[in-house]
Structure formats: structure tokens, C-alpha cells
Design a protein around this motif. Structure first.
Motif, PDB file in Angstrom:
ATOM      1  N   LEU A  19      60.161  71.254  43.423  1.00  0.00           N
ATOM      2  CA  LEU A  19      61.296  70.141  43.504  1.00  0.00           C
ATOM      3  C   LEU A  19      62.855  70.466  42.374  1.00  0.00           C
ATOM      4  CD1 LEU A  19      61.514  66.515  44.187  1.00  0.00           C
ATOM      5  CD2 LEU A  19      62.863  67.709  42.296  1.00  0.00           C
ATOM      6  N   PHE A  20      62.403  71.222  41.176  1.00  0.00           N
ATOM      7  CA  PHE A  20      62.981  71.942  40.571  1.00  0.00           C
ATOM      8  C   PHE A  20      63.347  72.468  40.558  1.00  0.00           C
ATOM      9  CE2 PHE A  20      63.539  73.795  36.386  1.00  0.00           C
ATOM     10  CZ  PHE A  20      64.902  73.216  35.938  1.00  0.00           C
ATOM     11  N   ASP A  50      57.431  58.259  50.598  1.00  0.00           N
ATOM     12  CA  ASP A  50      56.696  58.529  50.506  1.00  0.00           C
ATOM     13  C   ASP A  50      56.710  60.027  49.830  1.00  0.00           C
ATOM     14  OD1 ASP A  50      54.225  56.581  50.957  1.00  0.00           O
ATOM     15  OD2 ASP A  50      54.232  56.949  52.914  1.00  0.00           O
ATOM     16  N   GLU A  51      58.315  59.965  50.305  1.00  0.00           N
ATOM     17  CA  GLU A  51      58.794  61.556  49.914  1.00  0.00           C
ATOM     18  C   GLU A  51      59.252  61.652  48.107  1.00  0.00           C
ATOM     19  OE1 GLU A  51      62.023  64.951  51.599  1.00  0.00           O
ATOM     20  OE2 GLU A  51      62.109  62.091  52.228  1.00  0.00           O
ATOM     21  N   LEU A  52      58.458  62.456  47.914  1.00  0.00           N
ATOM     22  CA  LEU A  52      59.491  63.455  45.579  1.00  0.00           C
ATOM     23  C   LEU A  52      60.318  63.176  46.313  1.00  0.00           C
ATOM     24  CD1 LEU A  52      58.377  63.380  43.143  1.00  0.00           C
ATOM     25  CD2 LEU A  52      57.907  65.072  43.761  1.00  0.00           C
ATOM     26  N   VAL A  53      61.140  63.094  45.833  1.00  0.00           N
ATOM     27  CA  VAL A  53      63.046  63.346  45.092  1.00  0.00           C
ATOM     28  C   VAL A  53      63.098  63.493  44.145  1.00  0.00           C
ATOM     29  CG1 VAL A  53      63.580  61.846  47.793  1.00  0.00           C
ATOM     30  CG2 VAL A  53      63.967  60.636  45.418  1.00  0.00           C
ATOM     31  N   GLY A  54      62.667  63.975  43.936  1.00  0.00           N
ATOM     32  CA  GLY A  54      63.681  63.493  42.093  1.00  0.00           C
ATOM     33  C   GLY A  54      62.840  63.957  40.791  1.00  0.00           C
ATOM     34  N   THR A  55      62.603  65.151  40.133  1.00  0.00           N
ATOM     35  CA  THR A  55      61.772  64.792  38.943  1.00  0.00           C
ATOM     36  C   THR A  55      61.962  65.125  37.486  1.00  0.00           C
ATOM     37  OG1 THR A  55      59.810  65.567  38.279  1.00  0.00           O
ATOM     38  CG2 THR A  55      61.824  66.575  38.764  1.00  0.00           C
ATOM     39  N   ALA A  56      61.845  64.613  36.508  1.00  0.00           N
ATOM     40  CA  ALA A  56      62.236  64.506  34.781  1.00  0.00           C
ATOM     41  C   ALA A  56      60.392  64.481  33.975  1.00  0.00           C
ATOM     42  CB  ALA A  56      62.990  64.049  34.774  1.00  0.00           C
ATOM     43  N   ASP A  57      60.961  65.370  33.262  1.00  0.00           N
ATOM     44  CA  ASP A  57      59.707  65.640  32.316  1.00  0.00           C
ATOM     45  C   ASP A  57      60.013  65.746  30.869  1.00  0.00           C
ATOM     46  OD1 ASP A  57      59.023  68.388  31.356  1.00  0.00           O
ATOM     47  OD2 ASP A  57      58.362  68.614  33.337  1.00  0.00           O
ATOM     48  N   ALA A  58      59.391  65.324  29.969  1.00  0.00           N
ATOM     49  CA  ALA A  58      59.786  65.455  28.660  1.00  0.00           C
ATOM     50  C   ALA A  58      58.662  66.368  27.712  1.00  0.00           C
ATOM     51  CB  ALA A  58      60.376  64.781  28.022  1.00  0.00           C
ATOM     52  N   THR A  59      58.528  66.544  26.316  1.00  0.00           N
ATOM     53  CA  THR A  59      57.863  67.492  25.838  1.00  0.00           C
ATOM     54  C   THR A  59      57.288  66.742  24.114  1.00  0.00           C
ATOM     55  OG1 THR A  59      56.996  69.397  27.362  1.00  0.00           O
ATOM     56  CG2 THR A  59      56.488  69.371  24.715  1.00  0.00           C
ATOM     57  N   HIS A  73      60.463  63.054  18.414  1.00  0.00           N
ATOM     58  CA  HIS A  73      61.941  63.750  19.816  1.00  0.00           C
ATOM     59  C   HIS A  73      61.167  64.012  20.593  1.00  0.00           C
ATOM     60  CE1 HIS A  73      63.303  68.175  20.645  1.00  0.00           C
ATOM     61  NE2 HIS A  73      64.217  66.932  21.234  1.00  0.00           N
ATOM     62  N   ALA A  74      61.880  63.930  21.706  1.00  0.00           N
ATOM     63  CA  ALA A  74      61.522  64.207  23.541  1.00  0.00           C
ATOM     64  C   ALA A  74      62.240  65.208  23.601  1.00  0.00           C
ATOM     65  CB  ALA A  74      61.494  62.628  24.231  1.00  0.00           C
ATOM     66  N   ALA A  75      61.487  67.075  23.990  1.00  0.00           N
ATOM     67  CA  ALA A  75      62.398  67.364  24.855  1.00  0.00           C
ATOM     68  C   ALA A  75      62.135  67.241  25.667  1.00  0.00           C
ATOM     69  CB  ALA A  75      61.905  68.965  23.840  1.00  0.00           C
ATOM     70  N   VAL A  76      63.582  67.521  26.224  1.00  0.00           N
ATOM     71  CA  VAL A  76      63.914  66.695  28.122  1.00  0.00           C
ATOM     72  C   VAL A  76      63.746  68.222  28.700  1.00  0.00           C
ATOM     73  CG1 VAL A  76      65.026  65.661  29.817  1.00  0.00           C
ATOM     74  CG2 VAL A  76      64.270  64.062  27.309  1.00  0.00           C
ATOM     75  N   THR A  77      63.284  68.173  30.010  1.00  0.00           N
ATOM     76  CA  THR A  77      63.203  69.448  30.864  1.00  0.00           C
ATOM     77  C   THR A  77      62.944  69.290  32.083  1.00  0.00           C
ATOM     78  OG1 THR A  77      62.998  71.936  30.805  1.00  0.00           O
ATOM     79  CG2 THR A  77      60.854  70.154  30.607  1.00  0.00           C
ATOM     80  N   HIS A  78      63.226  70.360  33.470  1.00  0.00           N
ATOM     81  CA  HIS A  78      62.737  69.781  34.750  1.00  0.00           C
ATOM     82  C   HIS A  78      63.533  68.841  35.513  1.00  0.00           C
ATOM     83  CE1 HIS A  78      58.977  72.789  33.104  1.00  0.00           C
ATOM     84  NE2 HIS A  78      60.305  73.242  33.553  1.00  0.00           N
ATOM     85  N   VAL A  79      65.185  68.776  34.601  1.00  0.00           N
ATOM     86  CA  VAL A  79      65.455  67.391  36.040  1.00  0.00           C
ATOM     87  C   VAL A  79      65.390  68.513  37.128  1.00  0.00           C
ATOM     88  CG1 VAL A  79      67.150  65.500  35.404  1.00  0.00           C
ATOM     89  CG2 VAL A  79      66.081  66.138  33.214  1.00  0.00           C
TER      90      VAL A  79
END
Length: 398
Positions: A19-20, A50-59, A73-79
Motif C-alpha cells: 500500500l505504501f 475490512d479494507e486497509l486504506v492507509g498505513t504508517a510505522d515508526a522505529t 525518538h520515533a523515526a516515522v516512515t512508510h506513511v
């Protein structure tokens, strides 16, 4: 309503990754058999039904503040949001959930790299550091009486990863904006594979006591032998000390069969042009935004940051998404405290973030209409308190 939840199964995480890339339009599809290098519990999915329409993650990571302190610190990515579901509040729901989660984890700040600069200000992110791409013409470049420097040697690019991680760990940068190169970050670097064409790794210092490295590669190698402008691109220059910087620059300038060296990312105050007899041999190709910073815990962040200069400035902060940050703060080199009443300066949290690492000056932001100035003398005090010796810079993508 949007259902925001943590994605845990491999099937959902792979769907999130695809999706990303769909949202980013120009990125290649992920390998079907590639390893998913994600921190467990930090990938969020937005569902409509039931549909995945968006995403975000962090490290989870660390970020260096002015003065050298490292904070969680949160390294935010894949938004990303599917193009068929944009402008329906999906991104707002994702980002709000992620900010709240990061704060509850005890993280003081978050940062990201913005694919579009106009998106993230409304979520409290401010553009806090910049980077420059510099082209060095080796036909004109000569060092201007530079002192001797550490020895440099080449490593096998395919097997050098552990050594590079060790060098970064043993020689931490104290420059504000530096982000920890975590084990997960290194694993992602390695997983991307060698890519087309040859790649090289140079390290400076004696074996076991190296202090920096450069990862570089030639481009347009099909016509290399007959070319009149053979170019090497330095994708990662890790030189936390002047000696390491000089040693690696000296080595890159000594490469035979190379006419131009391009440094993809250098801090704005990099000394490279001043090392040369001909300042114009180093030409800035571009300057672009780098770190977008979000203050998750404003009082904790200010308390951890070094401040200098006389006097106190009272800054009133607005934060719609994390209202516990909102309020007025009396800030001085001796400490920070919440106070009642209006501030001498009033800003939203994104503007505070832009000034926080020293990448933007308070007068500069006020001139742009981003600071409500209730006491003109407070601007000078704020600039002195938030002044830094070095331009902030991270030097890594994630």
C-alpha cells in the motif's frame, strides 16, 4: 469511522508495504519473498470496513539535541494512504494515533522525511534541518595546505556492514539532529542490496580504531572509459570529527579516472569549500529540507536541550493534537518552567520545532508571520538562547 490498529500478521504487514508503495506512486514493488524489517508493534493500519486504506510505522531511536543530549525518538516512515481514499481524514487519524502512541512510549520527539513538504505542518511537524548536495570538480580542486590526516583503506562493500555499524557506534556524532543508526536501520540498508553497478566503502583510521567512512559508487558506467565527465556519488559520508572529514575528502579527491565527486548530503556549514585553494571547485547543486521534527513532550524536550545567553523568554505554545503540551513556558539557560498568563512570543508547536534544533532563527520565523510577537525584545533573547554552534543535520534517510 476509521479503525486504526496495530498490524501484526505477516500478511497484513506485506499488504501495508505494498500500500505504501502504491501511495508513493514511483517506488518499486516490494519483493514477495523479501524479509520484513519492521519494529514489532509499530506499524499502524487504517481500515474502512475490512479494507486497509492507509498505513504508517515508526522505529525506536535516539536523537541528538543541541548540547549533545540524546532523547528517545520515533523515526516515522512508510506513511501512505491509497489514492482512492485521500482527503477523507485517514491520514489525520493515522498521524494522531501514532503521535499519541509515541508519547505514551516515553518518546520525547519524532522525526520524518517528507515526500511532500505541505503535508506535515498540520500535524505539528516543523522543518528543522536542511541538507545540501555539493559537486566537487576534481580538475580544479586542490587542498589548501591541509594537515596530514588518518590513513584510509577500502573494505569489501558486501561484507563491511558490521564494521561500519561498529565505527558509527564507537564514534557518535554530537551534532544536533543526528539520529541513531539502529540495528534495524543497518539491516534495512543491507537488505536493499547492492543495486546496479559497483559500490565501494572507504574507512579512515587504523584497523580496529576507525573514525569514519564513506560509501560511494560511480554512475553512468556504460560509457565510463570514454567519458569526459566520470562521476562518483557519495551516498553516505560519516565523518563526525574534522580529522575523519579531512581524511575521507582527501581520499576521494585522489581517485584516478574520476572528474567529479558528488556528495549527496552534507550539512549547510560543511567545511569542504574552505579546504580548497579554489573555493569554486565545490559547487552547491541543491539545498533541500531534511529533518521534519515533532515535539511530543515540549517541557521534556526543552529541559534536555542546551540553552545559552542571558535573560528569560516566555513562549506560549499551541498544540491541538497533544493539548498537554499547550501553555506558556519561561525559558532560560537556568531551566524551563510552566507559567501562567500569555507569553511574550506565541507559536504553534510546528514553529517551535522549526527553531528547536537551531535550523531556523526566531527573527526569521517572525518575519514570515509564524510568531506572534508581543514583546519585540523577546525575539533577541530567544535567538540568543536557542543559538547553536553547528547547523543541525542528520545525514541519514529512513
Amino acid at each position: 469511522m476509521h479503525d486504526i490498529r496495530v498490524l501484526e500478521s505477516e500478511a497484513e504487514l506485506r499488504q501495508s508495504s505494498a500500500l505504501f508503495r502504491t501511495a508513493m506512486v514511483g517506488l518499486p514493488a516490494p519483493r514477495a519473498d523479501g524479509e520484513l524489517l519492521l519494529e514489532p508493534g509499530r506499524t499502524l493500519g487504517a481500515f474502512l470496513g475490512d479494507e486497509l486504506v492507509g498505513t504508517a510505522d515508526a522505529t525506536s531511536s535516539g536523537l541528538v539535541l543541541p548540547g549533545g543530549a540524546r532523547v528517545a525518538h520515533a523515526a516515522v516512515t512508510h506513511v501512505g494512504v491509497l489514492p482512492t481514499y485521500t482527503r477523507r481524514g485517514v491520514l489525520t487519524a493515522l498521524m494522531t494515533t501514532q503521535l499519541r502512541d509515541a508519547r505514551e512510549r516515553g518518546e520525547v520527539v519524532a522525526t520524518l522525511r517528507a515526500s511532500e513538504a505541505g503535508i506535515y505542518g498540520r500535524f505539528g511537524y516543523g522543518m528543522a534541518s536542511s541538507m545540501q548536495s555539493v559537486e566537487l570538480d576534481l580538475r580544479r580542486a586542490r587542498l589548501a595546505g591541509a594537515a596530514e590526516s588518518a590513513p584510509v583503506r577500502l573494505l569489501d562493500a558486501a561484507t563491511a556492514w558490521e564494521t561500519l555499524a561498529d565505527i558509527a557506534s564507537r564514534n557518535p556524532s554530537t551534532r544536533a539532529g543526528t539520529i541513531d543508526r539502529s540495528a534495524l536501520w543497518w539491516a534495512n540498508q543491507q537488505s536493499w542490496g547492492p543495486g546496479p553497478g559497483p559500490r565501494y566503502v572507504a574507512v579512515c583510521g587504523e584497523p580496529g580504531a576507525e573514525t569514519g567512512f564513506a560509501r560511494y559508487q560511480p554512475i553512468d558506467t556504460v560509457a565510463w572509459f570514454g567519458s569526459r565527465d566520470r562521476t562518483v556519488v557519495v551516498g553516505d559520508l560519516y565523518a563526525p570529527t574534522p580529522d575523519a572529514h579531512l581524511a575521507l575528502v582527501r581520499f576521494l579527491m585522489s581517485l584516478d579516472l574520476v572528474d567529479t565527486v558528488v556528495f549527496n548530503a552534507l550539512p549547510l556549514d560543511d567545511p569542504l569549500p574552505w579546504l580548497l585553494t579554489d573555493y569554486r571547485a565545490a559547487r552547491v547543486r541543491s539545498v533541500s529540507d531534511e529533518t521534519w521534527l515533532r515535539l511530543l513532550d515540549v517541557p521534556a524536550a526543552i529541559a534536555a536541550r542546551a540553552l545559552a545567553g542571558p535573560g528569560t523568554v516566555t513562549i506560549e505554545v499551541r498544540d491541538a493534537l497533544l493539548p498537554e503540551n499547550a501553555g506558556a513556558y519561561a525559558i532560560s539557560a537556568d531551566g524551563t518552567a510552566r507559567v501562567d498568563g500569555p507569553g511574550e512570543l506565541a507559536v504553534d508547536v510546528a514553529t517551535l520545532a522549526a527553531a528547536f534544533l537551531g535550523g531556523a532563527r526566531w527573527r526569521q520565523l517572525a518575519a514570515a508571520g509564524l510568531v506572534e510577537v508581543r514583546d519585540g525584545a523577546a525575539l533577541s533573547r530567544a535567538d540568543m538562547l536557542f543559538a547553536v554552534d553547528e547547523e543541525p543535520f542528520a545525514g541519514v534517510m529512513f
